[in-house]
Design a protein around this motif. Sequence first.
Motif, mmCIF file in Angstrom:
data_model
loop_
_atom_site.group_PDB
_atom_site.id
_atom_site.type_symbol
_atom_site.label_atom_id
_atom_site.label_comp_id
_atom_site.label_asym_id
_atom_site.label_seq_id
_atom_site.Cartn_x
_atom_site.Cartn_y
_atom_site.Cartn_z
ATOM 1 N N ALA A 122 15.650 4.100 -2.841
ATOM 2 C CA ALA A 122 14.234 4.173 -3.231
ATOM 3 C C ALA A 122 13.693 5.445 -2.577
ATOM 4 C CB ALA A 122 13.481 2.948 -2.732
ATOM 5 N N ARG A 123 13.128 6.301 -3.392
ATOM 6 C CA ARG A 123 12.660 7.587 -2.861
ATOM 7 C C ARG A 123 11.569 7.383 -1.824
ATOM 8 N NH1 ARG A 123 12.601 8.750 -8.161
ATOM 9 N NH2 ARG A 123 10.350 8.621 -8.262
ATOM 10 N N VAL A 124 11.739 8.001 -0.672
ATOM 11 C CA VAL A 124 10.709 7.947 0.363
ATOM 12 C C VAL A 124 9.883 9.222 0.211
ATOM 13 C CG1 VAL A 124 10.275 7.842 2.835
ATOM 14 C CG2 VAL A 124 12.236 6.648 1.879
ATOM 15 N N GLY A 125 8.656 9.066 -0.240
ATOM 16 C CA GLY A 125 7.834 10.249 -0.499
ATOM 17 C C GLY A 125 7.186 10.753 0.775
ATOM 18 N N ALA A 126 7.148 12.072 0.927
ATOM 19 C CA ALA A 126 6.416 12.645 2.064
ATOM 20 C C ALA A 126 4.930 12.365 1.878
ATOM 21 C CB ALA A 126 6.666 14.138 2.139
ATOM 22 N N ALA A 127 4.481 12.454 0.630
ATOM 23 C CA ALA A 127 3.087 12.118 0.328
ATOM 24 C C ALA A 127 3.068 10.706 -0.245
ATOM 25 C CB ALA A 127 2.516 13.092 -0.693
ATOM 26 N N ARG B 164 0.829 -1.197 0.000
ATOM 27 C CA ARG B 164 0.000 0.000 0.000
ATOM 28 C C ARG B 164 0.867 1.252 0.000
ATOM 29 N NH1 ARG B 164 -2.609 -1.735 4.235
ATOM 30 N NH2 ARG B 164 -2.307 0.201 5.404
ATOM 31 N N SER B 165 0.296 2.344 -0.473
ATOM 32 C CA SER B 165 1.055 3.591 -0.632
ATOM 33 C C SER B 165 1.766 4.033 0.636
ATOM 34 C CB SER B 165 0.126 4.721 -1.061
ATOM 35 O OG SER B 165 -0.614 4.339 -2.176
ATOM 36 N N ASN B 166 1.154 3.819 1.790
ATOM 37 C CA ASN B 166 1.723 4.368 3.025
ATOM 38 C C ASN B 166 2.295 3.294 3.950
ATOM 39 O OD1 ASN B 166 -0.747 3.277 3.438
ATOM 40 N ND2 ASN B 166 -1.506 4.837 4.821
ATOM 41 N N VAL B 167 2.685 2.158 3.363
ATOM 42 C CA VAL B 167 3.118 1.033 4.207
ATOM 43 C C VAL B 167 4.636 1.061 4.473
ATOM 44 C CG1 VAL B 167 3.602 -0.732 2.439
ATOM 45 C CG2 VAL B 167 2.555 -1.410 4.621
ATOM 46 N N GLY B 168 5.341 1.983 3.805
ATOM 47 C CA GLY B 168 6.788 2.083 4.028
ATOM 48 C C GLY B 168 7.611 1.203 3.109
ATOM 49 N N LYS B 169 7.115 1.024 1.883
ATOM 50 C CA LYS B 169 7.798 0.138 0.922
ATOM 51 C C LYS B 169 9.211 0.639 0.602
ATOM 52 C CE LYS B 169 5.532 -0.129 -2.903
ATOM 53 N NZ LYS B 169 6.271 0.657 -3.902
ATOM 54 N N LYS C 32 6.641 -2.069 10.166
ATOM 55 C CA LYS C 32 6.229 -1.223 11.307
ATOM 56 C C LYS C 32 6.102 -2.041 12.600
ATOM 57 C CE LYS C 32 4.136 2.102 8.182
ATOM 58 N NZ LYS C 32 3.139 3.122 7.913
ATOM 59 N N LEU C 33 6.936 -3.070 12.675
ATOM 60 C CA LEU C 33 6.980 -3.933 13.860
ATOM 61 C C LEU C 33 7.282 -3.123 15.117
ATOM 62 C CD1 LEU C 33 7.083 -6.927 14.905
ATOM 63 C CD2 LEU C 33 9.556 -6.800 14.567
#
Length: 199
Positions: free
Chosen positions: A52-57, A33-38, A145-146
């Motif tokens: 890998a770019r970590v997007g703020a959005a 998912r978009s906000n799962v921290g991939k 997110k453990l």
Amino acid sequence: MPLNLQKAEFIRSAASAADFPRDMLPQVVFSGRSNVGKSSVINKLLLRKNIARVGAAPGKTTHINYFLIDGKVYLVDLPGYGYAKVSMAEKARWGRLIESWFADTSLMTLGVMIVDARHKPTADDCTMGEWFKQSGKPFVVVANKLDKLKKSEIEPNMARIRETLELAENVKVIPFSAEKGDGRQELLSAILGAVGESL
């Protein structure tokens, strides 16, 4: 020769099936998912700050991004699904792009499906899980997110993820923290085993 994780380079962003590399190198695909921290999981795996770019959005990955590790293995970053504030047309385009990637069964060596360790997998997660199952290729589930869970929550949450996604016994669920690095070694071992490399 062992795989050198430090030698990681961004190769290309694929906007259509014509752009997918087909040079027979192993491809390890990451979805979530978009906000799962991939992106954070990929960065932690490679011990790099921002390959890998970590997007703020959430929803910054709009194409399929390819990273080449040591000239031997591709890490393939699929667009995040679910949350991103984009138009329906754009979401549909992502869907078609991901579908065309899965349709070519010669591409995937191993799937890495990232879910949120804190929550029951969503309907979108379940759909993604089905795509992985139907591919017939091995995949693992990374519960990111453990670090946000209490110790007592870990086991029941992992069981809930396995049950909701209806995973076969042989599909690993790896508790993972992109913050602290928990689970990195286990994920790395799964990837190296699938691509036939060592460190």
